[in-house]
Motif scaffolding. Structure first.
Motif, PDB file in Angstrom:
ATOM      1  N   VAL A  79       2.526   0.955   4.241  1.00 37.42           N
ATOM      2  CA  VAL A  79       3.375  -0.222   4.499  1.00 37.42           C
ATOM      3  C   VAL A  79       2.713  -1.410   3.796  1.00 37.42           C
ATOM      4  CG1 VAL A  79       4.113   0.676   6.758  1.00 37.42           C
ATOM      5  CG2 VAL A  79       2.153  -0.885   6.651  1.00 37.42           C
ATOM      6  N   VAL A 111     -15.873  -0.552  13.030  1.00 36.64           N
ATOM      7  CA  VAL A 111     -14.919  -1.109  12.071  1.00 36.64           C
ATOM      8  C   VAL A 111     -14.037   0.005  11.496  1.00 36.64           C
ATOM      9  CG1 VAL A 111     -16.519  -0.925  10.088  1.00 36.64           C
ATOM     10  CG2 VAL A 111     -14.714  -2.658  10.072  1.00 36.64           C
ATOM     11  N   SER A 146      -1.246   4.487   8.375  1.00 30.40           N
ATOM     12  CA  SER A 146      -2.313   5.483   8.225  1.00 30.40           C
ATOM     13  C   SER A 146      -2.682   6.095   9.574  1.00 30.40           C
ATOM     14  CB  SER A 146      -3.543   4.817   7.614  1.00 30.40           C
ATOM     15  OG  SER A 146      -4.048   3.813   8.472  1.00 30.40           O
ATOM     16  N   THR A 196      -7.620   6.116   8.053  1.00 29.79           N
ATOM     17  CA  THR A 196      -8.557   5.048   8.417  1.00 29.79           C
ATOM     18  C   THR A 196      -9.664   5.653   9.270  1.00 29.79           C
ATOM     19  OG1 THR A 196      -6.844   3.359   8.340  1.00 29.79           O
ATOM     20  CG2 THR A 196      -8.786   2.862   9.686  1.00 29.79           C
ATOM     21  N   THR A 210       0.880  -1.165   0.000  1.00 34.56           N
ATOM     22  CA  THR A 210       0.000   0.000   0.000  1.00 34.56           C
ATOM     23  C   THR A 210       0.921   1.220   0.000  1.00 34.56           C
ATOM     24  OG1 THR A 210      -0.205   0.532   2.348  1.00 34.56           O
ATOM     25  CG2 THR A 210      -1.575  -1.288   1.538  1.00 34.56           C
ATOM     26  N   GLY A 264       0.492  -4.620   3.558  1.00 34.28           N
ATOM     27  CA  GLY A 264      -0.593  -5.206   4.334  1.00 34.28           C
ATOM     28  C   GLY A 264      -0.657  -6.701   4.086  1.00 34.28           C
ATOM     29  N   PRO A 268      -8.238  -5.169  16.644  1.00 29.04           N
ATOM     30  CA  PRO A 268      -9.045  -5.208  15.420  1.00 29.04           C
ATOM     31  C   PRO A 268      -8.233  -4.890  14.169  1.00 29.04           C
ATOM     32  CG  PRO A 268      -9.469  -3.192  16.646  1.00 29.04           C
ATOM     33  CD  PRO A 268      -8.552  -4.008  17.486  1.00 29.04           C
ATOM     34  N   ILE A 269      -8.797  -5.240  13.008  1.00 30.20           N
ATOM     35  CA  ILE A 269      -8.076  -5.129  11.735  1.00 30.20           C
ATOM     36  C   ILE A 269      -8.784  -4.153  10.794  1.00 30.20           C
ATOM     37  CG2 ILE A 269      -7.390  -6.455   9.693  1.00 30.20           C
ATOM     38  CD1 ILE A 269      -7.000  -8.825  11.570  1.00 30.20           C
ATOM     39  N   ILE A 270      -7.990  -3.357  10.084  1.00 25.35           N
ATOM     40  CA  ILE A 270      -8.537  -2.377   9.128  1.00 25.35           C
ATOM     41  C   ILE A 270      -9.017  -3.096   7.867  1.00 25.35           C
ATOM     42  CG2 ILE A 270      -7.946  -0.425   7.634  1.00 25.35           C
ATOM     43  CD1 ILE A 270      -5.784   0.334   9.745  1.00 25.35           C
ATOM     44  N   VAL A 294      -5.415   6.840  12.215  1.00 25.71           N
ATOM     45  CA  VAL A 294      -6.696   6.200  12.569  1.00 25.71           C
ATOM     46  C   VAL A 294      -7.542   7.233  13.307  1.00 25.71           C
ATOM     47  CG1 VAL A 294      -7.836   4.324  13.834  1.00 25.71           C
ATOM     48  CG2 VAL A 294      -5.620   3.915  12.723  1.00 25.71           C
ATOM     49  N   LEU A 340      -6.885   8.109  17.012  1.00 25.87           N
ATOM     50  CA  LEU A 340      -6.493   6.990  17.878  1.00 25.87           C
ATOM     51  C   LEU A 340      -5.056   6.561  17.601  1.00 25.87           C
ATOM     52  CD1 LEU A 340      -9.724   4.790  17.674  1.00 25.87           C
ATOM     53  CD2 LEU A 340      -9.102   6.461  19.424  1.00 25.87           C
ATOM     54  N   PRO A 356      -4.001  -6.153   8.168  1.00 23.21           N
ATOM     55  CA  PRO A 356      -3.086  -5.513   9.116  1.00 23.21           C
ATOM     56  C   PRO A 356      -1.730  -5.368   8.441  1.00 23.21           C
ATOM     57  CG  PRO A 356      -3.225  -7.856   9.590  1.00 23.21           C
ATOM     58  CD  PRO A 356      -4.105  -7.603   8.378  1.00 23.21           C
ATOM     59  N   SER A 377      -8.982   1.024  23.040  1.00 19.78           N
ATOM     60  CA  SER A 377      -9.774   1.609  21.966  1.00 19.78           C
ATOM     61  C   SER A 377      -9.039   1.457  20.637  1.00 19.78           C
ATOM     62  CB  SER A 377     -10.117   3.065  22.246  1.00 19.78           C
ATOM     63  OG  SER A 377      -8.956   3.825  22.295  1.00 19.78           O
ATOM     64  N   PRO A 410      -5.529  -0.830  19.808  1.00 23.54           N
ATOM     65  CA  PRO A 410      -4.381  -1.484  20.422  1.00 23.54           C
ATOM     66  C   PRO A 410      -3.040  -1.177  19.778  1.00 23.54           C
ATOM     67  CG  PRO A 410      -6.210  -2.978  20.224  1.00 23.54           C
ATOM     68  CD  PRO A 410      -6.558  -1.772  19.418  1.00 23.54           C
ATOM     69  N   GLY A 411      -3.035  -0.513  18.607  1.00 26.58           N
ATOM     70  CA  GLY A 411      -1.764  -0.042  18.072  1.00 26.58           C
ATOM     71  C   GLY A 411      -1.147   0.933  19.055  1.00 26.58           C
TER      72      GLY A 411
HETATM   73  O1  TXA Z   1      -1.398   2.096   6.938  1.00 27.71           O
HETATM   74  C1  TXA Z   1      -2.035   1.226   7.548  1.00 27.71           C
HETATM   75  O2  TXA Z   1      -2.977   1.501   8.305  1.00 27.71           O
HETATM   76  C2  TXA Z   1      -1.628  -0.233   7.330  1.00 27.71           C
HETATM   77  C3  TXA Z   1      -1.915  -0.616   5.869  1.00 27.71           C
HETATM   78  C4  TXA Z   1      -1.653  -2.060   5.569  1.00 27.71           C
HETATM   79  O3  TXA Z   1      -3.249  -0.271   5.571  1.00 27.71           O
HETATM   80  N1  TXA Z   1      -2.317  -1.107   8.225  1.00 27.71           N
HETATM   81  C5  TXA Z   1      -2.040  -1.179   9.547  1.00 27.71           C
HETATM   82  O4  TXA Z   1      -2.787  -2.136  10.208  1.00 27.71           O
HETATM   83  O5  TXA Z   1      -1.219  -0.487  10.094  1.00 27.71           O
HETATM   84  P1  TXA Z   1      -2.434  -2.625  11.695  1.00 27.71           P
HETATM   85  O6  TXA Z   1      -3.339  -3.771  11.921  1.00 27.71           O
HETATM   86  O7  TXA Z   1      -0.998  -2.882  11.807  1.00 27.71           O
HETATM   87  O8  TXA Z   1      -2.891  -1.427  12.584  1.00 27.71           O
HETATM   88  C6  TXA Z   1      -4.266  -1.100  12.645  1.00 27.71           C
HETATM   89  C7  TXA Z   1      -4.528  -0.101  13.732  1.00 27.71           C
HETATM   90  C8  TXA Z   1      -4.350  -0.718  15.100  1.00 27.71           C
HETATM   91  O9  TXA Z   1      -3.863   0.271  15.972  1.00 27.71           O
HETATM   92  C9  TXA Z   1      -5.782  -1.114  15.444  1.00 27.71           C
HETATM   93  O10 TXA Z   1      -5.994  -1.215  16.826  1.00 27.71           O
HETATM   94  C10 TXA Z   1      -6.574   0.047  14.827  1.00 27.71           C
HETATM   95  O11 TXA Z   1      -5.883   0.323  13.622  1.00 27.71           O
HETATM   96  N2  TXA Z   1      -7.949  -0.377  14.502  1.00 27.71           N
HETATM   97  C11 TXA Z   1      -8.353  -1.187  13.509  1.00 27.71           C
HETATM   98  N3  TXA Z   1      -9.694  -1.404  13.574  1.00 27.71           N
HETATM   99  C12 TXA Z   1     -10.138  -0.698  14.629  1.00 27.71           C
HETATM  100  C13 TXA Z   1     -11.416  -0.524  15.252  1.00 27.71           C
HETATM  101  N4  TXA Z   1     -12.498  -1.143  14.787  1.00 27.71           N
HETATM  102  N5  TXA Z   1     -11.496   0.282  16.342  1.00 27.71           N
HETATM  103  C14 TXA Z   1     -10.398   0.896  16.834  1.00 27.71           C
HETATM  104  N6  TXA Z   1      -9.156   0.760  16.307  1.00 27.71           N
HETATM  105  C15 TXA Z   1      -9.019  -0.028  15.230  1.00 27.71           C
END
Ligand code: TXA
Ligand code: MG
Length: 341
Positions: A38, A120, A183, A100, A35, A40, A65-67, A185, A196, A144, A228, A230-231
């Motif tokens: 980074v 979501v 990204s 996001t 992307t 995914g 959770p997952i984006i 959030v 977040l 993720p 809220s 976990p990243g």
């Molecule tokens: O740039 C990005 O966002 C990358 C690319 C691949 O899109 N993705 C990424 O995903 O960094 P990940 O899973 O490493 O981090 C996702 C972050 C985490 O902090 C997670 O907690 C938060 O987004 N997140 C995802 N869904 C959520 C939700 N429903 N509510 C709150 N936080 C959420």
């Protein structure tokens, strides 16, 4: 399993390879893809079983959770159950791009995608390979970052394979990612928009578009509350080598560690090299003074230093300015410190 590598042009990816990848994802397999931020690790967002595999491959706690990544309105409508005017405004300005949005989910989205919550995360990635994959697969893609849980995010296919080879079905290798960090959030729930996770789009830019204040909520977490986002755990995005953030160029600290016989990695700004501070036990990575260029370089530099078997990484702290917020956040987490107040 053997992990396949499908090499594609980042601007004009081969439709046949994209079709293979889309079919694999529809089939419940795991395919990593580039992307603009980074790499995914993609899975069919409508399949609880595929999502389960994602968590297992990454060693990710089920509470995180997952984006979901989308490209069409039709995909968006399968994911979110509400689409407020503010979301439309933000999407209009920033999608495709590194923002996001956290919104109420549709019932059909499996509970494991959102860690059991009613909200979501959704975004449209700005990368021709990701967009081609999303257009071809037709399903929304949960993704993720394509690394083992808590490790540094990958900005090349090589980084993806160094953590996940044998654990995922394939990687679409479209070369290095431009953005370099993840990204932003943003949640729109509760009336006041809240960041977040800081990311490539900073707070003043969001405020400009929304015409109202945006809060940064990155410090609101403590161990007694459900997460809220976990990243936002204090230690995340970490290299294996202990990392210290220091004021100034960091040279005084580096010198001290070298005198004590340590093998040191040094992330600093350009001047260090100009002054020819070399040492047989020192690996220097001079970083750009521009935050956009710095983001692009950061994870690759950390991956490189991590491969050198160093005792310590010393990192010069970037300026305390809005444009550096996301980078400072990632560095503090890499150092295992909670974000600044
Ligand atoms: O740039 C990005 O966002 C990358 C690319 C691949 O899109 N993705 C990424 O995903 O960094 P990940 O899973 O490493 O981090 C996702 C972050 C985490 O902090 C997670 O907690 C938060 O987004 N997140 C995802 N869904 C959520 C939700 N429903 N509510 C709150 N936080 C959420
Ligand atoms: Mg991640």
């Amino acid at each position: 399993m053997d992990t396949l590598t499908w090499k594609v042009s980042s601007l004009d990816p081969d439709p046949e390879l994209i079709a293979n990848a889309a079919e694999a994802i529809l089939d419940g397999k795991l395919v990593a893809f580039p992307t603009e931020t980074v790499y995914g690790l993609g899975a069919n967002a409508m399949s609880a079983a595929a999502i389960e595999k994602l968590f297992t491959a990454k060693g990710r706690p089920a509470t995180n959770p997952i984006i979901i990544h989308i490209v069409t309105r039709a995909q968006l409508e399968r994911v979110v159950s509400s689409w407020p005017a503010e979301a439309e405004k933000l999407a209009h300005y920033f999608w495709p791009g590194p923002l996001t949005l956290i919104l109420p989910k549709k019932n059909a989205i499996p509970a494991n995608v959102t860690a059991g919550t009613a909200m979501v995360g959704v975004r449209v990635p700005d990368h021709p390979v990701a967009l081609a994959l999303l257009n071809k697969s037709s399903c929304p893609i949960a993704a993720p970052s394509a690394n083992l849980s808590n490790a540094i995010s990958p900005t090349t296919a090589k980084h993806v394979l160094s953590g996940l080879s044998g654990r995922i079905d394939a990687v679409l290798d479209g070369g290095p990612c431009k953005g370099g960090i993840e990204s932003t959030v943003l949640t729109l729930s509760g009336g006041v928009p809240r960041i977040l996770r800081p990311g490539l789009i900073d707070r003043p830019t969001l405020e400009m578009v929304l015409g109202k204040p945006v809060l940064e909520d990155v410090n609101s977490l403590d161990d007694t509350q459900p997460l809220s986002s976990p990243g936002q755990l204090p230690r995340h995005y970490s290299p294996k080598t202990p990392l210290e953030l220091v004021q100034g160029s960091g040279w005084l600290r580096v010198e001290r560690l070298l005198e004590a016989g340590r093998k040191v990695g040094w992330l600093t700004f350009g001047m260090a090299v100009a002054q020819d501070r070399s040492h047989p036990r020192l690996v220097t990575r001079p970083m750009p003074a521009d935050p956009v260029a710095y983001s692009t370089r950061l994870y690759a530099a950390l991956h490189e230093l991590d491969a050198e078997n160093l005792d310590r990484i010393v990192c010069a702290e970037p300026p305390d300015r809005d444009v550096w917020t996301a980078i400072r956040d990632r560095l503090k987490r890499a150092a295992g410190q909670a974000a600044e107040a």
